[in-house]
Scaffold this active site. Sequence first.
Site, PDB file in Angstrom:
ATOM      1  N   LYS A 187       2.093  -3.459   6.484  1.00  0.00           N
ATOM      2  CA  LYS A 187       2.431  -3.552   5.104  1.00  0.00           C
ATOM      3  C   LYS A 187       3.931  -3.612   4.755  1.00  0.00           C
ATOM      4  O   LYS A 187       4.431  -4.143   3.885  1.00  0.00           O
ATOM      5  CB  LYS A 187       1.806  -2.428   4.348  1.00  0.00           C
ATOM      6  N   TYR A 207      -1.305  -0.291  10.509  1.00  0.00           N
ATOM      7  CA  TYR A 207      -1.671  -0.936   9.256  1.00  0.00           C
ATOM      8  C   TYR A 207      -0.467  -0.794   8.174  1.00  0.00           C
ATOM      9  O   TYR A 207      -0.106  -1.841   7.706  1.00  0.00           O
ATOM     10  CB  TYR A 207      -2.856  -0.139   8.663  1.00  0.00           C
ATOM     11  N   SER A 242       0.796  -1.153  -0.019  1.00  0.00           N
ATOM     12  CA  SER A 242       0.084   0.033  -0.125  1.00  0.00           C
ATOM     13  C   SER A 242       0.981   1.220  -0.082  1.00  0.00           C
ATOM     14  O   SER A 242       2.077   1.203   0.432  1.00  0.00           O
ATOM     15  CB  SER A 242      -0.790  -0.052   1.138  1.00  0.00           C
TER      16      SER A 242
END
Length: 320
Positions: free
Chosen positions: A145, A141, A117
């Site tokens: 990633k 988050y 991402s």
Amino acid sequence: MTWLITGGAGYIGAHVVHALRAAGEQALVYDDLSTGVAGRLPSDVELVVGSTLDRALLERTLAEHPVTGVVHLAAKKQVGESVEQPLRYYRENVEGLRVLLEAVTAADVRSFVFSSSAAVYGMPDVELVTEDTPCVPLSPYGETKLAGEWLVRATGRATGLATASLRYFNVAGAASPELADTGVYNLVPMVFEKLTDGAAPRVFGADYPTPDGTCVRDYIHVADLAEAHVATAQRLAGAEPGTDLTLNIGRGVGVSVREMIDVINEETGYDIAPEITDRRPGDPARVVASAGRIADQLGWSAKRDVREMVSSAWAGWTRA
Ligand SMILES: NC(=O)c1ccc[n+]([C@@H]2O[C@H](COP(=O)([O-])OP(=O)(O)OC[C@H]3O[C@@H](n4cnc5c(N)ncnc54)[C@H](O)[C@@H]3O)[C@@H](O)[C@H]2O)c1
């Protein structure tokens, strides 16, 4: 080739399944259905319901099918939730990936595509974000990633697995209404929700150092994103062992929140002026991809514009 698509019943994963099949590849889906919808899948695609944390089921699935490549999309993806539940995000996104890689490297799998991402970049202070821009994620988050990319790359180096980490920018739209995003976590569905409730869409901050004061992002149509997966998968399938790609997937075009809301009003027939509220902490002013590396390395570039993203997303939103 047969591809195992983890998270293939999700919004992006289902598009990847359809695109791989349209390109003549075989697909098998592995998904715990925590946010996925089985009905998004073509009726002749097998769905194994299970978690990436379940090593025994992964091993059985890989032993029972001639899988030679994996596209790994299964993950939790809400930034705010990851701040509240970091342990859950590390478990699902990092531990789930580690267990999957253990099963994959013990089987006859040669290629591995990982959903990363633009969140890995955090607050990049550059006009166009290249793959060499420093990664300083701002949320658990984004950290999961980035850690996932490290895990994938290190495994490829150690075992010869050919790998790619694809850093998606802001995904929107649908290839067909039944494949549309059902969550309300991104700008386009958030604005749809407000408009259909007769309320003003909210703009978090209009005093950023951007041309109209609102945040600028790079929006990518999910059908283009799915085609980028096909290009990547096919490249990896013919690549040297240990090949390692890191690629931005964006259009290289900045669109402000205000511009996006204007397009949404035009495409939906609403005309409700947005309400400007305070900035949200941690929102960068501008995050726009340099899309040059994937064009050079895979000959891929996006074809669809924001109007197509909005109109196709709206067709999905109003389907019910
Ligand atoms: N949507 C975006 O804008 C965006 C942007 C950048 C990256 N991504 C990444 O793309 C991937 C797909 O996102 P999406 O928007 O389609 O989300 P989604 O929630 O629709 O899809 C995720 C899928 O994975 C499944 N899943 C989740 N955890 C699992 C686990 N532990 N085991 C098995 N299945 C599991 C869910 O049931 C769902 O089908 C994610 O990795 C996400 O982080 C999404």
